[in-house]
Design an enzyme around this catalytic site. Structure first.
Site, PDB file in Angstrom:
ATOM      1  N   HIS A 157      -1.981 -46.967  34.574  1.00 53.96           N
ATOM      2  CA  HIS A 157      -1.364 -46.228  33.807  1.00 53.96           C
ATOM      3  C   HIS A 157      -2.392 -45.685  33.122  1.00 53.96           C
ATOM      4  O   HIS A 157      -3.410 -45.658  33.454  1.00 53.96           O
ATOM      5  CB  HIS A 157      -1.003 -46.991  31.902  1.00 53.96           C
ATOM      6  CG  HIS A 157       0.225 -48.250  32.707  1.00 53.96           C
ATOM      7  ND1 HIS A 157       0.777 -48.757  31.918  1.00 53.96           N
ATOM      8  CD2 HIS A 157       0.546 -48.298  33.907  1.00 53.96           C
ATOM      9  CE1 HIS A 157       1.896 -49.394  31.746  1.00 53.96           C
ATOM     10  NE2 HIS A 157       2.027 -49.285  33.553  1.00 53.96           N
ATOM     11  N   GLU A 170      -4.152 -44.643  30.394  1.00 50.67           N
ATOM     12  CA  GLU A 170      -4.678 -45.635  29.303  1.00 50.67           C
ATOM     13  C   GLU A 170      -5.708 -46.260  29.860  1.00 50.67           C
ATOM     14  O   GLU A 170      -6.612 -46.244  29.568  1.00 50.67           O
ATOM     15  CB  GLU A 170      -3.895 -46.047  28.453  1.00 50.67           C
ATOM     16  CG  GLU A 170      -2.941 -45.446  27.709  1.00 50.67           C
ATOM     17  CD  GLU A 170      -1.047 -45.538  28.208  1.00 50.67           C
ATOM     18  OE1 GLU A 170      -0.519 -45.271  27.035  1.00 50.67           O
ATOM     19  OE2 GLU A 170      -1.124 -45.311  29.531  1.00 50.67           O
ATOM     20  N   CYS A 175       2.261 -49.582  25.948  1.00 51.81           N
ATOM     21  CA  CYS A 175       2.477 -50.521  26.544  1.00 51.81           C
ATOM     22  C   CYS A 175       1.790 -52.189  25.771  1.00 51.81           C
ATOM     23  O   CYS A 175       0.489 -51.691  25.728  1.00 51.81           O
ATOM     24  CB  CYS A 175       2.864 -50.665  27.937  1.00 51.81           C
ATOM     25  SG  CYS A 175       1.449 -50.870  28.967  1.00 51.81           S
ATOM     26  N   CYS A 225      -2.267 -52.202  28.055  1.00 50.70           N
ATOM     27  CA  CYS A 225      -2.334 -50.870  27.941  1.00 50.70           C
ATOM     28  C   CYS A 225      -3.104 -51.320  26.141  1.00 50.70           C
ATOM     29  O   CYS A 225      -4.353 -50.667  25.799  1.00 50.70           O
ATOM     30  CB  CYS A 225      -1.898 -49.234  28.357  1.00 50.70           C
ATOM     31  SG  CYS A 225      -1.693 -48.459  29.635  1.00 50.70           S
TER      32      CYS A 225
END
Length: 143
Positions: free
Chosen positions: A46, A48, A76, A79
């Site tokens: 992801h 992040e 999420c 993260c």
């Protein structure tokens, strides 16, 4: 947030879910990233997560306590957990994530009193633009 949006557009151009982020410290961008889940065949890639690693490498420290993360969609649980572990000072996001958001929408890992760090969270920054990137991407996918 405009720099995070540029990263999200890069993700979309690579047929990745259009999420982008930047990490800022002392008024300067020290990391930027976008989703690379498909490219790397890695569910943890992801934006992040990639940005956290990049910022930590840049600073030579696992702590991001003086930094802020700007991201186009609410982080999420994975993260948000990594952001807590990094001790990041602040998360600023554009669009909420009603299906997986972990900074208040579904759960609030960023501010769970049971954890050893809490993150200042700001939401709704350029929300319409951030949300439309995602909705347009998924409209195209459904066709």
């Amino acid at each position: 947030m405009s720099e995070a949006i540029k990263e999200a557009i890069k993700a979309s151009e690579e047929d990745e879910v259009p999420v982008g982020c930047v990490i800022v410290r002392d008024g300067k961008i020290i990391a930027r990233a976008h989703n690379q889940v498909e490219r790397l065949k890695d569910p943890t890639a992801h934006a992040e997560m990639i940005a956290i690693t990049s910022a930590a490498n840049f600073l030579g420290s696992k702590w991001l306590s003086e930094a802020s993360l700007y991201v186009t969609i609410e982080p999420c649980s994975m993260c948000a957990g990594a952001l807590v572990l990094s001790r990041i000072k602040e998360v600023v996001y554009g669009a909420p994530d009603p299906k997986a958001g972990a900074c208040g929408s579904i759960i609030n890992i960023a501010n769970d009193k049971k954890l050893n760090h809490r993150i200042k969270v700001k939401s709704g920054i350029l929300e319409d633009k951030c949300g439309s990137l995602l909705s347009e991407f998924f409209k195209k996918k459904r066709k």
